[in-house]
Design an enzyme around this catalytic site. Structure first.
Site, PDB file in Angstrom:
ATOM      1  N   ALA A  76       0.844  -1.196   0.000  1.00  0.00           N
ATOM      2  CA  ALA A  76       0.000   0.000   0.000  1.00  0.00           C
ATOM      3  C   ALA A  76       0.875   1.239   0.000  1.00  0.00           C
ATOM      4  O   ALA A  76       2.021   1.219   0.455  1.00  0.00           O
ATOM      5  CB  ALA A  76      -0.913   0.002   1.223  1.00  0.00           C
ATOM      6  N   ASP A  77       0.316   2.325  -0.495  1.00  0.00           N
ATOM      7  CA  ASP A  77       0.955   3.624  -0.412  1.00  0.00           C
ATOM      8  C   ASP A  77      -0.140   4.671  -0.265  1.00  0.00           C
ATOM      9  O   ASP A  77      -1.172   4.587  -0.939  1.00  0.00           O
ATOM     10  CB  ASP A  77       1.792   3.922  -1.659  1.00  0.00           C
ATOM     11  CG  ASP A  77       2.657   5.144  -1.455  1.00  0.00           C
ATOM     12  OD1 ASP A  77       3.667   5.045  -0.723  1.00  0.00           O
ATOM     13  OD2 ASP A  77       2.309   6.215  -1.990  1.00  0.00           O
ATOM     14  N   THR A  78       0.078   5.626   0.623  1.00  0.00           N
ATOM     15  CA  THR A  78      -0.907   6.668   0.882  1.00  0.00           C
ATOM     16  C   THR A  78      -0.300   8.028   0.565  1.00  0.00           C
ATOM     17  O   THR A  78       0.835   8.310   0.953  1.00  0.00           O
ATOM     18  CB  THR A  78      -1.360   6.641   2.359  1.00  0.00           C
ATOM     19  OG1 THR A  78      -1.910   5.354   2.644  1.00  0.00           O
ATOM     20  CG2 THR A  78      -2.405   7.708   2.644  1.00  0.00           C
ATOM     21  N   THR A 112      -5.181   6.106  -0.992  1.00  0.00           N
ATOM     22  CA  THR A 112      -4.330   4.949  -0.725  1.00  0.00           C
ATOM     23  C   THR A 112      -4.462   3.982  -1.888  1.00  0.00           C
ATOM     24  O   THR A 112      -5.573   3.584  -2.248  1.00  0.00           O
ATOM     25  CB  THR A 112      -4.722   4.248   0.596  1.00  0.00           C
ATOM     26  OG1 THR A 112      -4.622   5.194   1.667  1.00  0.00           O
ATOM     27  CG2 THR A 112      -3.802   3.060   0.885  1.00  0.00           C
ATOM     28  N   GLY A 113      -3.324   3.639  -2.474  1.00  0.00           N
ATOM     29  CA  GLY A 113      -3.277   2.604  -3.492  1.00  0.00           C
ATOM     30  C   GLY A 113      -2.897   1.294  -2.834  1.00  0.00           C
ATOM     31  O   GLY A 113      -2.067   1.278  -1.930  1.00  0.00           O
TER      32      GLY A 113
END
Length: 193
Positions: A76-78, A112-113
């Site tokens: 995840a990345d935000t 978020t991805g």
């Protein structure tokens, strides 16, 4: 509740204590594995709304070569987006102050991805939440930075901390997404695995 993922060893690819706490809330066992040196850069021409998903995908690709057939990797990345500007993690207190002043009295987006990856399947998605801050005084900003040290947080704030209690006056979307992991959407995606 998710018997279909019992055949997998679930791996959370994140150092974030918030992501660990949120994933634990879904009630299935998982391990944490973090690879160092993953390139989290993105093309400057990439639309800001696609950045988090792009980086989550890059993180997943870094794990592909080392994963076992029975593993399910979650990356995840935000990012915090105000206007057309991405606010990452602040470099220092002055940068955190600058970011919080940018967010003060405005609505911004937290995206978020997420990538769910097995040897046979991949699901990528992103979730966006609108967050509105009341106008923040310099005293409030300084108090938050001094007492909470938000240098490890995108946009220089944690919604679950003091600044969220006193500053957030509107929220449209997933609260947990703002904390760093859209667990409801992850649950929905895992149901189909």
């Amino acid at each position: 509740m998710l018997p279909n993922i019992e055949k997998y060893r679930v791996i959370l690819a994140s150092n974030s204590p918030r992501r660990r706490e949120l994933l634990a809330g879904l009630g299935f066992p998982y391990e944490v594995r973090v690879l160092s040196g993953i390139d989290e850069s993105y093309p400057p021409s990439l639309p800001v709304a696609e950045t988090a998903l792009y980086i989550a995908g890059k993180k997943a690709e870094a794990y592909r070569a080392t994963m076992s057939p029975d593993e399910l990797i979650i990356t995840a990345d935000t990012v915090v987006i105000v206007g057309d500007t991405i606010l990452g993690k602040p470099a220092n207190d002055a940068d955190a102050r600058r970011m919080l002043r940018l967010l003060s009295g405005k609505t911004h987006q937290v995206t978020t991805g997420v990538c769910l990856l097995t040897s046979a399947r991949e699901a990528r998605f992103s979730v966006t939440t609108d967050v509105t801050f009341k106008p923040l005084s310099d005293e409030e900003i300084n108090y938050y930075i001094t007492h909470y040290h938000p240098l490890d947080k995108a946009g220089a704030y944690g919604i679950q901390e003091w600044i969220g209690y006193i500053g957030v006056c509107g929220l449209h979307g997933s609260y947990y997404n703002v904390m760093g992991l859209p667990v409801q959407r992850i649950y929905q995606e895992l149901l189909s695995f």
